[in-house]
Motif scaffolding. Sequence first.
Motif, PDB file in Angstrom:
ATOM      1  N   ILE A 164      -3.908   1.441 -16.988  1.00  0.00           N
ATOM      2  CA  ILE A 164      -3.347   1.531 -15.631  1.00  0.00           C
ATOM      3  C   ILE A 164      -4.119   2.570 -14.828  1.00  0.00           C
ATOM      4  CG2 ILE A 164      -1.335   2.229 -14.274  1.00  0.00           C
ATOM      5  CD1 ILE A 164       0.433   0.923 -16.419  1.00  0.00           C
ATOM      6  N   ALA A 165      -4.387   3.728 -15.426  1.00  0.00           N
ATOM      7  CA  ALA A 165      -5.133   4.785 -14.733  1.00  0.00           C
ATOM      8  C   ALA A 165      -6.514   4.283 -14.309  1.00  0.00           C
ATOM      9  CB  ALA A 165      -5.260   6.009 -15.635  1.00  0.00           C
ATOM     10  N   THR A 166      -7.207   3.603 -15.214  1.00  0.00           N
ATOM     11  CA  THR A 166      -8.539   3.080 -14.920  1.00  0.00           C
ATOM     12  C   THR A 166      -8.479   2.065 -13.782  1.00  0.00           C
ATOM     13  OG1 THR A 166      -9.250   3.466 -17.192  1.00  0.00           O
ATOM     14  CG2 THR A 166     -10.539   1.885 -15.905  1.00  0.00           C
ATOM     15  N   TYR A 167      -7.495   1.166 -13.846  1.00  0.00           N
ATOM     16  CA  TYR A 167      -7.340   0.170 -12.788  1.00  0.00           C
ATOM     17  C   TYR A 167      -7.149   0.838 -11.425  1.00  0.00           C
ATOM     18  CZ  TYR A 167      -5.341  -3.417  -9.819  1.00  0.00           C
ATOM     19  OH  TYR A 167      -5.100  -4.257  -8.767  1.00  0.00           O
ATOM     20  N   LEU A 168      -6.417   1.952 -11.419  1.00  0.00           N
ATOM     21  CA  LEU A 168      -6.138   2.650 -10.161  1.00  0.00           C
ATOM     22  C   LEU A 168      -7.278   3.576  -9.733  1.00  0.00           C
ATOM     23  CD1 LEU A 168      -2.354   3.468 -10.663  1.00  0.00           C
ATOM     24  CD2 LEU A 168      -3.366   1.702  -9.190  1.00  0.00           C
ATOM     25  N   GLY A 169      -8.393   3.562 -10.486  1.00  0.00           N
ATOM     26  CA  GLY A 169      -9.548   4.366 -10.126  1.00  0.00           C
ATOM     27  C   GLY A 169      -9.408   5.830 -10.499  1.00  0.00           C
ATOM     28  N   ALA A 170      -8.502   6.113 -11.427  1.00  0.00           N
ATOM     29  CA  ALA A 170      -8.250   7.494 -11.853  1.00  0.00           C
ATOM     30  C   ALA A 170      -8.400   7.564 -13.374  1.00  0.00           C
ATOM     31  CB  ALA A 170      -6.855   7.916 -11.415  1.00  0.00           C
ATOM     32  N   ALA A 227       4.566   9.317 -14.881  1.00  0.00           N
ATOM     33  CA  ALA A 227       5.195   8.337 -13.988  1.00  0.00           C
ATOM     34  C   ALA A 227       6.175   7.457 -14.774  1.00  0.00           C
ATOM     35  CB  ALA A 227       4.126   7.476 -13.306  1.00  0.00           C
ATOM     36  N   MET A 228       5.753   7.013 -15.961  1.00  0.00           N
ATOM     37  CA  MET A 228       6.640   6.181 -16.786  1.00  0.00           C
ATOM     38  C   MET A 228       7.895   6.963 -17.186  1.00  0.00           C
ATOM     39  SD  MET A 228       5.457   3.120 -17.059  1.00  0.00           S
ATOM     40  CE  MET A 228       5.005   3.328 -15.355  1.00  0.00           C
ATOM     41  N   ASN A 229       7.728   8.248 -17.510  1.00  0.00           N
ATOM     42  CA  ASN A 229       8.880   9.074 -17.879  1.00  0.00           C
ATOM     43  C   ASN A 229       9.875   9.174 -16.730  1.00  0.00           C
ATOM     44  OD1 ASN A 229       7.471   9.541 -20.220  1.00  0.00           O
ATOM     45  ND2 ASN A 229       6.913  11.634 -19.713  1.00  0.00           N
ATOM     46  N   ASN A 230       9.384   9.091 -15.510  1.00  0.00           N
ATOM     47  CA  ASN A 230      10.216   9.233 -14.317  1.00  0.00           C
ATOM     48  C   ASN A 230      10.656   7.887 -13.748  1.00  0.00           C
ATOM     49  OD1 ASN A 230      11.328  11.021 -12.284  1.00  0.00           O
ATOM     50  ND2 ASN A 230       9.763  10.221 -10.901  1.00  0.00           N
ATOM     51  N   LYS A 240       0.828  -1.201   0.000  1.00  0.00           N
ATOM     52  CA  LYS A 240       0.000   0.000   0.000  1.00  0.00           C
ATOM     53  C   LYS A 240       0.865   1.255   0.000  1.00  0.00           C
ATOM     54  CE  LYS A 240      -4.254  -1.355   0.010  1.00  0.00           C
ATOM     55  NZ  LYS A 240      -5.081  -1.095  -1.126  1.00  0.00           N
ATOM     56  N   SER A 241       0.496   2.190  -0.858  1.00  0.00           N
ATOM     57  CA  SER A 241       1.154   3.491  -0.908  1.00  0.00           C
ATOM     58  C   SER A 241       0.103   4.498  -1.328  1.00  0.00           C
ATOM     59  CB  SER A 241       2.298   3.485  -1.922  1.00  0.00           C
ATOM     60  OG  SER A 241       2.782   4.801  -2.110  1.00  0.00           O
ATOM     61  N   ASP A 242       0.200   5.712  -0.790  1.00  0.00           N
ATOM     62  CA  ASP A 242      -0.730   6.763  -1.187  1.00  0.00           C
ATOM     63  C   ASP A 242      -0.211   7.526  -2.393  1.00  0.00           C
ATOM     64  OD1 ASP A 242      -2.535   6.156   0.819  1.00  0.00           O
ATOM     65  OD2 ASP A 242      -1.565   7.481   2.262  1.00  0.00           O
ATOM     66  N   ASN A 243       1.052   7.300  -2.753  1.00  0.00           N
ATOM     67  CA  ASN A 243       1.663   8.017  -3.859  1.00  0.00           C
ATOM     68  C   ASN A 243       1.204   7.410  -5.188  1.00  0.00           C
ATOM     69  OD1 ASN A 243       3.782   8.395  -5.979  1.00  0.00           O
ATOM     70  ND2 ASN A 243       4.663   9.716  -4.397  1.00  0.00           N
ATOM     71  N   PHE A 244       0.591   8.235  -6.044  1.00  0.00           N
ATOM     72  CA  PHE A 244       0.059   7.738  -7.318  1.00  0.00           C
ATOM     73  C   PHE A 244       1.154   7.104  -8.172  1.00  0.00           C
ATOM     74  CE2 PHE A 244      -1.403   8.236 -11.733  1.00  0.00           C
ATOM     75  CZ  PHE A 244      -2.612   7.560 -11.641  1.00  0.00           C
ATOM     76  N   PHE A 245       2.321   7.745  -8.259  1.00  0.00           N
ATOM     77  CA  PHE A 245       3.410   7.196  -9.069  1.00  0.00           C
ATOM     78  C   PHE A 245       3.823   5.820  -8.552  1.00  0.00           C
ATOM     79  CE2 PHE A 245       5.607  10.918 -11.465  1.00  0.00           C
ATOM     80  CZ  PHE A 245       4.387  11.388 -11.909  1.00  0.00           C
ATOM     81  N   ASP A 246       3.891   5.661  -7.227  1.00  0.00           N
ATOM     82  CA  ASP A 246       4.256   4.357  -6.657  1.00  0.00           C
ATOM     83  C   ASP A 246       3.237   3.288  -7.057  1.00  0.00           C
ATOM     84  OD1 ASP A 246       6.497   5.415  -5.432  1.00  0.00           O
ATOM     85  OD2 ASP A 246       5.566   5.570  -3.443  1.00  0.00           O
TER      86      ASP A 246
END
Length: 111
Positions: free
Chosen positions: A29-35, A45-48, A3-9
């Motif tokens: 990925i965004a849809t899976y994460l509810g965003a 996030a991928m760029n980083n 569990k992490s609250d950080n979206f990138f994580d």
Amino acid sequence: MKKSDNFFDKVYQVARLIPYGRVTSYGAIATYLGAVKSARMVGWAMNNSSSQQKEVPAHRVVNKKGLLTGKHHFDGTNLMQQLLESEGIVVIDNQIQDLETVFWNPIEELS
């Protein structure tokens, strides 16, 4: 998944689950994460992702049409394509062929 609250994580955790020889999209990925509307943020996030200690297979994340839109963030001219091709994925003109065959949907696979 840790569990992490950080979206990138959270994005990195999902991306690390994409199987060898498969791809997913920023939007999936965004849809899976509810965003649902955060596909662009997944792209950021991928760029980083190279800054992560644990490797993130960012080459397996493409746009919804299978285009290698993030390829300029990889060292070397065609590294993203070469990595995908080394996994057996066919890429022509920066686009994955037979996308529906190699597409990995985290909503179906992880739910």
